[in-house]
Scaffold this motif. Structure first.
Motif, mmCIF file in Angstrom:
data_model
loop_
_atom_site.group_PDB
_atom_site.id
_atom_site.type_symbol
_atom_site.label_atom_id
_atom_site.label_comp_id
_atom_site.label_asym_id
_atom_site.label_seq_id
_atom_site.Cartn_x
_atom_site.Cartn_y
_atom_site.Cartn_z
ATOM 1 N N ASP A 51 0.839 -1.202 0.000
ATOM 2 C CA ASP A 51 0.000 0.000 0.000
ATOM 3 C C ASP A 51 0.873 1.251 0.000
ATOM 4 O OD1 ASP A 51 -2.631 -1.266 0.328
ATOM 5 O OD2 ASP A 51 -1.777 -1.956 2.231
ATOM 6 N N GLY A 52 0.350 2.287 -0.616
ATOM 7 C CA GLY A 52 1.033 3.578 -0.597
ATOM 8 C C GLY A 52 -0.019 4.653 -0.786
ATOM 9 N N GLU A 53 0.271 5.853 -0.309
ATOM 10 C CA GLU A 53 -0.656 6.967 -0.556
ATOM 11 C C GLU A 53 0.180 8.205 -0.816
ATOM 12 O OE1 GLU A 53 -4.082 7.269 2.152
ATOM 13 O OE2 GLU A 53 -3.796 9.445 2.016
ATOM 14 N N GLY A 54 0.066 8.715 -1.995
ATOM 15 C CA GLY A 54 0.841 9.912 -2.360
ATOM 16 C C GLY A 54 2.328 9.640 -2.494
ATOM 17 N N LEU A 55 2.722 8.390 -2.692
ATOM 18 C CA LEU A 55 4.149 8.055 -2.769
ATOM 19 C C LEU A 55 4.561 7.755 -4.202
ATOM 20 C CD1 LEU A 55 4.507 5.571 0.257
ATOM 21 C CD2 LEU A 55 4.871 8.050 0.237
ATOM 22 N N VAL A 56 5.791 8.147 -4.507
ATOM 23 C CA VAL A 56 6.374 7.810 -5.811
ATOM 24 C C VAL A 56 7.651 7.015 -5.533
ATOM 25 C CG1 VAL A 56 7.410 8.733 -7.919
ATOM 26 C CG2 VAL A 56 5.493 9.944 -6.820
ATOM 27 N N PRO A 57 7.762 5.779 -6.050
ATOM 28 C CA PRO A 57 8.987 5.018 -5.788
ATOM 29 C C PRO A 57 10.167 5.610 -6.562
ATOM 30 C CG PRO A 57 7.476 3.754 -7.169
ATOM 31 C CD PRO A 57 6.784 5.036 -6.861
ATOM 32 N N LEU A 58 11.210 5.993 -5.826
ATOM 33 C CA LEU A 58 12.400 6.566 -6.481
ATOM 34 C C LEU A 58 13.365 5.468 -6.886
ATOM 35 C CD1 LEU A 58 12.961 9.605 -4.106
ATOM 36 C CD2 LEU A 58 11.760 9.541 -6.302
ATOM 37 N N SER A 59 13.368 4.385 -6.119
ATOM 38 C CA SER A 59 14.131 3.207 -6.538
ATOM 39 C C SER A 59 13.524 1.986 -5.842
ATOM 40 C CB SER A 59 15.612 3.350 -6.195
ATOM 41 O OG SER A 59 15.822 2.999 -4.844
ATOM 42 N N ILE A 60 13.640 0.854 -6.501
ATOM 43 C CA ILE A 60 13.148 -0.401 -5.914
ATOM 44 C C ILE A 60 14.220 -1.450 -6.182
ATOM 45 C CG2 ILE A 60 11.300 -2.133 -5.930
ATOM 46 C CD1 ILE A 60 9.582 -0.041 -7.449
ATOM 47 N N THR A 61 14.618 -2.178 -5.139
ATOM 48 C CA THR A 61 15.520 -3.303 -5.371
ATOM 49 C C THR A 61 14.916 -4.551 -4.749
ATOM 50 O OG1 THR A 61 16.823 -3.151 -3.348
ATOM 51 C CG2 THR A 61 17.530 -1.748 -5.174
ATOM 52 N N VAL A 62 15.231 -5.689 -5.358
ATOM 53 C CA VAL A 62 14.855 -6.971 -4.771
ATOM 54 C C VAL A 62 16.140 -7.769 -4.605
ATOM 55 C CG1 VAL A 62 13.603 -9.134 -5.132
ATOM 56 C CG2 VAL A 62 12.521 -6.956 -5.711
ATOM 57 N N ASP A 63 16.411 -8.193 -3.397
ATOM 58 C CA ASP A 63 17.646 -8.915 -3.057
ATOM 59 C C ASP A 63 18.886 -8.159 -3.573
ATOM 60 O OD1 ASP A 63 16.042 -10.861 -1.889
ATOM 61 O OD2 ASP A 63 15.803 -11.920 -3.784
ATOM 62 N N GLY A 64 18.818 -6.836 -3.445
ATOM 63 C CA GLY A 64 19.975 -6.006 -3.781
ATOM 64 C C GLY A 64 20.081 -5.625 -5.246
ATOM 65 N N ILE A 65 19.173 -6.089 -6.080
ATOM 66 C CA ILE A 65 19.262 -5.787 -7.513
ATOM 67 C C ILE A 65 18.147 -4.808 -7.892
ATOM 68 C CG2 ILE A 65 19.136 -6.790 -9.847
ATOM 69 C CD1 ILE A 65 20.180 -9.400 -8.477
ATOM 70 N N ALA A 66 18.550 -3.714 -8.514
ATOM 71 C CA ALA A 66 17.557 -2.685 -8.862
ATOM 72 C C ALA A 66 16.575 -3.215 -9.907
ATOM 73 C CB ALA A 66 18.285 -1.456 -9.398
ATOM 74 N N PRO A 82 5.914 -8.474 -8.827
ATOM 75 C CA PRO A 82 5.907 -9.935 -8.944
ATOM 76 C C PRO A 82 7.227 -10.492 -8.386
ATOM 77 C CG PRO A 82 5.421 -8.869 -11.048
ATOM 78 C CD PRO A 82 5.947 -7.816 -10.142
ATOM 79 N N LEU A 83 7.153 -11.536 -7.581
ATOM 80 C CA LEU A 83 8.359 -12.124 -6.983
ATOM 81 C C LEU A 83 8.390 -13.618 -7.266
ATOM 82 C CD1 LEU A 83 8.294 -10.340 -3.492
ATOM 83 C CD2 LEU A 83 9.847 -9.854 -5.390
ATOM 84 N N SER A 84 9.597 -14.133 -7.552
ATOM 85 C CA SER A 84 9.671 -15.538 -7.967
ATOM 86 C C SER A 84 9.786 -16.497 -6.784
ATOM 87 C CB SER A 84 10.865 -15.733 -8.903
ATOM 88 O OG SER A 84 12.012 -15.214 -8.244
ATOM 89 N N GLY A 85 10.533 -16.097 -5.767
ATOM 90 C CA GLY A 85 10.784 -17.035 -4.673
ATOM 91 C C GLY A 85 9.803 -16.861 -3.524
ATOM 92 N N ASN A 86 10.113 -17.549 -2.414
ATOM 93 C CA ASN A 86 9.231 -17.475 -1.252
ATOM 94 C C ASN A 86 9.710 -16.466 -0.214
ATOM 95 O OD1 ASN A 86 7.472 -19.326 -2.265
ATOM 96 N ND2 ASN A 86 8.536 -21.067 -1.332
ATOM 97 N N ALA A 87 10.946 -15.996 -0.354
ATOM 98 C CA ALA A 87 11.468 -15.014 0.605
ATOM 99 C C ALA A 87 12.434 -14.078 -0.115
ATOM 100 C CB ALA A 87 12.185 -15.736 1.745
ATOM 101 N N HIS A 88 12.233 -12.787 0.093
ATOM 102 C CA HIS A 88 13.068 -11.794 -0.582
ATOM 103 C C HIS A 88 13.288 -10.600 0.333
ATOM 104 C CE1 HIS A 88 12.732 -13.655 -4.585
ATOM 105 N NE2 HIS A 88 11.475 -13.912 -4.254
ATOM 106 N N ALA A 89 14.335 -9.827 -0.018
ATOM 107 C CA ALA A 89 14.528 -8.530 0.636
ATOM 108 C C ALA A 89 14.140 -7.460 -0.383
ATOM 109 C CB ALA A 89 15.980 -8.366 1.052
ATOM 110 N N VAL A 90 13.115 -6.703 -0.061
ATOM 111 C CA VAL A 90 12.613 -5.677 -0.991
ATOM 112 C C VAL A 90 12.924 -4.305 -0.404
ATOM 113 C CG1 VAL A 90 10.536 -4.716 -2.068
ATOM 114 C CG2 VAL A 90 10.776 -7.194 -1.804
ATOM 115 N N GLU A 91 13.603 -3.477 -1.183
ATOM 116 C CA GLU A 91 13.946 -2.139 -0.679
ATOM 117 C C GLU A 91 13.316 -1.075 -1.563
ATOM 118 O OE1 GLU A 91 18.170 -1.123 0.521
ATOM 119 O OE2 GLU A 91 17.767 0.342 -1.064
ATOM 120 N N THR A 92 12.690 -0.098 -0.912
ATOM 121 C CA THR A 92 12.124 1.021 -1.684
ATOM 122 C C THR A 92 12.664 2.328 -1.112
ATOM 123 O OG1 THR A 92 10.217 1.258 -0.232
ATOM 124 C CG2 THR A 92 9.949 -0.182 -2.159
ATOM 125 N N LEU A 93 12.672 3.324 -1.967
ATOM 126 C CA LEU A 93 13.086 4.660 -1.531
ATOM 127 C C LEU A 93 12.021 5.655 -1.978
ATOM 128 C CD1 LEU A 93 15.408 6.487 -0.373
ATOM 129 C CD2 LEU A 93 16.164 6.763 -2.742
#
Ligand code: HT7
Ligand code: ZN
Length: 855
Positions: A51-66, A82-93
């Motif tokens: 969920d987000g409200e009024g947000l714009v993603p400036l960068s997104i990485t999954v498991d360290g890859i943009a 969309p994610l392929s595995g069952n566990a990931h690290a998702v980073e947003t800015l």
């Protein structure tokens, strides 16, 4: 706007066991980097939806890859990955702008501070996240900020480390080991002073306590700190609940949509519920500080350790926590007066809600905007439902039920059903029928008829119940409830003990042997069930009870009913005998066994709106006239008594003891009646009290009396008050509120002018509530004239909606009561609702309230 339904609940598709947040704080542009450890919940191939409200993603990485733009999408304001595995690290800015946040949800600026409010759905305005209460995560939070502007950096949990950076910035890291939903996230940054103290828990752990305020306010935090320590000890003693972190912090902020917020380890408060000293706070304010501090602290278990599965379960935490804070305040002061106050609030706010277009069950079935459901039904009726379980089970079995509830559901997101089941299993009771209290809206009406069988010597009490139709619920089933009664022997004025009746059927009779003569019925003692009782008790019976009932609530209630009968009859054009009312008041003030606080409650006339609530069609002018005349007659007939009482209750020095608070309450009541008497010197006596008072209770009490009059001292007192407190926002709120609540023929024009006063602002919710919230609650003022009051409030709703829709939506319900007024008033109220609805870009908060009010 979309309707969210309870029946649509589905478990979350993705969980977030851990989250790391990194804030580069700045009032205009704060950068938020969020790293979410996400795990797939169950066997499915659905994408991660944040969920987000009024947000714009400036960068997104999954498991360290943009991610590239084709690897994610926006669905409305939500981020879909969309994610392929069952566990990931998702980073947003993202970057957000606290200083531009006028809604006061998410991260916002208040008086130079940066602070958060995330319940119910504010976290999505800070970062992308599954913003729902059943996703529980461990949080680690790092903040960096300009050290001169924001020397103090606080977040949930316990402090871990901090340090200085170059460029005058510094940083702090806080970790919260307890998994929590994101609505309990909080941070505060600012220039704050701390009232630091400590508490040793029952297992011997030391907890550092801090109340953080602007330096100038530090002397006003002692009462809140005492309330906090009392609450911690009480929750250990009464519920066996111990605090669980090494630190507990509270911050007071000036701009806040609600009373306070129970964020884990970092409560954020509306400053009006923290700051108190005799010069600026009334005794009611002191009690409210104590009650709200306790309420938020108690949430640490009822709400935080055990949270809600979804927002339909809101009363699970709020009803239970209100019950807990009410019980605490009763134990700290006078249980009788606390119960009377709580019932008065319930009737004024919840009974009114339950009988109007916004009626909803304690566990609602649907909503458009969850913020609209922080209602008296969820909170106060919810608390009454818990209280009834307490009454049915008794304290020991209730405690067994609550222990089981906390043990079973610690660390979980639970439901109201889980609570009831724990009470059944732990307390050994069948609550099958009782569950209707969660699903059926509307206030049950109980008809009570007492007959006497001289042949058998039995008193026979017949109770019949009906629950009125409410929106979407035309037909109701009989409810289960405890009705506490006593039957008084008229001659001895005694009874043989309370009986707790279990009313379960549409009609039920109860037989009581041993009465050679018809007894007097005392019913719903202690207000054992949140219902309306219709009984055929005579004025003489009510007068008897108002003199002899040994249940303080029932005694108060008899007196109120005596008054209501006279007032309602008068409004209906009947010639009513008011001598029993005056006699009852005379006897009550002369009864040396009663304490001052109780006397003040008992002799107070019911409010104009409560009188209106007793009628199908409310006539505000006739009600005002009838009440005003009765007040004047009571004033004049007992003038000497009021003079004596007013003199007797004058204190020699200020104290916060129960006796001193009771005396102040009674002194203000005596002044009110003396002023109503028309005595020539009343105005001067009121002004003298105003002028000489060494505390706000007496000063504001006198100001309220003067503001309702047209006497010589009115303007002077208001000016003096304004000039004395012009720099104190909380006291200035009282100045606005006192005028908005006044029984003055020009209230409408006065409020209109105050809306243009230089100190009025729409950006502070306390100020809005103290002027327009108070005015809309002033039945005579709001409904005066040609609907100008409705127009004024509607104008504010429209203007405020684009700034702060939550606060705007809270001003709508008074207009929604249009069915209860004559065609001219009702038509004008409807027209204003329609005008609001026609406003382009209206928020879903206001839209929901208006649409439902028009239905
Ligand atoms: N649980 C808290 C609710 C609350 C809130 C709700 C909507 C908007 C703003 C808010 N601030 C706090 C308060 C409580 O019941 O303890
Ligand atoms: Zn609460």
């Amino acid at each position: 706007p979309a309707i969210i339904r309870r029946s649509d609940y589905r478990a979350p598709l993705w969980l977030v066991p851990d989250v790391a947040l990194d804030f580069a704080l700045d009032a205009d542009a704060t950068q938020v980097r969020a790293t979410l450890a996400v795990t797939r919940n169950g066997d499915h191939d659905q994408p991660l939806r944040l969920d987000g409200e009024g947000l714009v993603p400036l960068s997104i990485t999954v498991d360290g890859i943009a991610l590239t733009p084709d690897q994610w999408s926006m669905d409305g304001s939500a981020l879909v990955i969309p994610l392929s595995g069952n566990a990931h690290a998702v980073e947003t800015l993202v970057t957000i702008a606290p200083a531009a946040n006028t809604q006061l949800m998410g991260l916002y600026a208040s008086g130079g501070l940066l602070c958060t409010q995330c319940e119910a759905e504010g976290f999505r305005r800070i970062t992308f996240f599954p913003d729902r209460p059943d996703v529980l995560s461990r949080y680690s939070v790092r903040m960096t900020a300009d050290k001169a502007l924001y020397p103090v950096l606080l977040a949930n949990g316990d402090p871990v480390a901090s340090g200085d950076l170059e460029d005058g910035r510094h940083w702090a890291q806080w970790n919260d080991p307890f998994p929590k939903p994101c609505y309990l996230f909080a941070l505060v940054a600012g220039d704050l002073a701390c009232n630091a103290d400590g508490f040793t828990t029952m297992s011997g752990r030391k907890v550092s306590l801090g109340i953080w305020v602007k330096a100038a306010d530090l002397p006003r935090t002692a009462h809140a700190m005492k309330a906090l320590k009392d609450s911690m000890a009480w929750d250990e003693r009464v519920y066996g609940r111990e605090y669980d972190l090494a630190a507990f912090n509270i911050v007071a902020v000036a701009d806040f949509n609600f009373g306070a917020m129970e964020n884990k380890g970092l409560n954020i408060f509306n400053s009006r519920y923290i700051l108190a000293d005799p010069e600026t706070a009334t005794d009611m304010d002191y009690d409210a500080v104590e009650g709200v501090v306790a309420h938020e602290y108690f949430h640490n278990w009822s709400g935080n350790r055990v949270t809600c599965r979804d927002w339909f379960q809101l009363s699970l935490k709020e009803g239970f926590t209100v019950f807990r804070d009410q019980s605490f305040s009763a134990d700290m002061g006078s249980p009788a007066v606390k119960r009377i106050d709580d019932v008065r609030i319930l009737r004024a706010a919840q009974f009114q809600e339950d009988s109007g277009p916004l009626a909803h069950p304690v566990r609602p079935e649907s909503y458009m905007e969850i913020s609209n459901f922080y209602t008296a039904t969820i909170y106060n009726k919810g608390a009454e439902v818990i209280r009834m379980m307490h009454t049915l089970l008794g304290p020991e079995r209730f405690r067994a039920g609550s222990d089981l509830y906390f043990d079973r559901h610690d660390g979980q997101a639970a439901t109201c059903e889980d609570f009831v089941k724990a009470m059944e299993d732990g307390g050994g009771i069948d609550l099958t029928q009782f569950r209707l209290w969660y699903s059926q809206a509307g206030t049950p009406r109980i008809n009570a008829t007492l007959t006497h069988d001289a042949a058998t010597g039995e008193a026979i009490l017949t109770l019949s119940q009906a629950v009125p139709p409410t929106p979407g619920q035309p037909d109701k089933k009989p409810m289960a409830m405890p009705i506490r009664i006593a039957l008084f022997d008229r001659a001895s004025a005694r009874h043989h003990g309370d009986a707790l009746l279990h009313l379960t059927q549409a009609e039920q009779s109860f037989r009581f042997p041993g009465f050679s003569a018809p007894p007097v019925l005392s019913i719903n003692r202690g207000f054992s069930a949140p219902v309306v009782i219709d009984s055929d008790r005579s004025q003489a019976d009510l007068a008897f009870l108002s003199a002899h009932d040994d249940d303080p609530f029932a005694r108060y209630e008899a007196m109120q009913q005596l008054m209501v009968n006279v007032l309602v009859g008068t409004v209906a054009g009947q010639a009513m005998d008011d001598t029993p009312v005056i006699a009852a008041i005379r006897d009550t003030i002369a009864d040396s066994k009663l304490d001052d606080a109780f006397i003040a409650e008992a002799i107070r006339l019911p409010s104009e709106s409560y009188i209106g609530d007793q009628m199908l069609l409310v006539d505000p002018d006739a009600i005002h006239l009838a009440r005003d005349r009765l007040q004047a007659k009571i004033g004049a007939t007992l003038e000497q008594e009021w003079r004596a009482l007013h003199a007797r209750t004058e204190a020699n020095g200020f104290s916060l003891s129960s006796a001193a608070k009771g005396a102040r309450k009674l002194r203000n009541t005596a002044l009110l009646y003396l002023s109503a008497s028309g005595a020539k010197d009343a105005d001067a006596i009121a002004f003298a009290q105003f002028d000489r008072a060494d505390n706000m209770t007496e000063r504001q009490g006198a100001l309220a009396v003067l503001a309702s009059g047209i006497g010589d001292h009115r303007e002077a007192a208001l000016d003096i008050f304004y000039n004395r407190y012009a720099d104190d926002a909380l006291v200035l709120d009282k100045w606005f509120q006192t005028q908005a609540l006044a029984f003055h023929p020009d209230t409408l024009a006065i409020v209109d002018a105050l809306g243009r006063h230089k100190d009025f602002t729409l950006s502070n919710p306390n100020r809005v509530r103290s002027l327009y919230g108070a005015f809309a609650a002033n039945q005579w003022g709001f409904h005066q004239g040609d609907g100008a009051g409705y127009r004024m409030v509607a104008d504010i709703v429209i203007a405020l909606d684009s700034l702060n829709p939550q606060t705007a939506a809270r001003l709508v319900p008074p207009l929604g009561r249009w069915r209860r007024f004559d065609a001219v008033r009702g038509g004008a109220m409807r027209a204003e609702l329609e005008r609001i609805l026609a406003t382009p870009g209206l928020s879903k908060d206001v839209t929901e309230q208006v649409v439902k009010s028009l239905e």
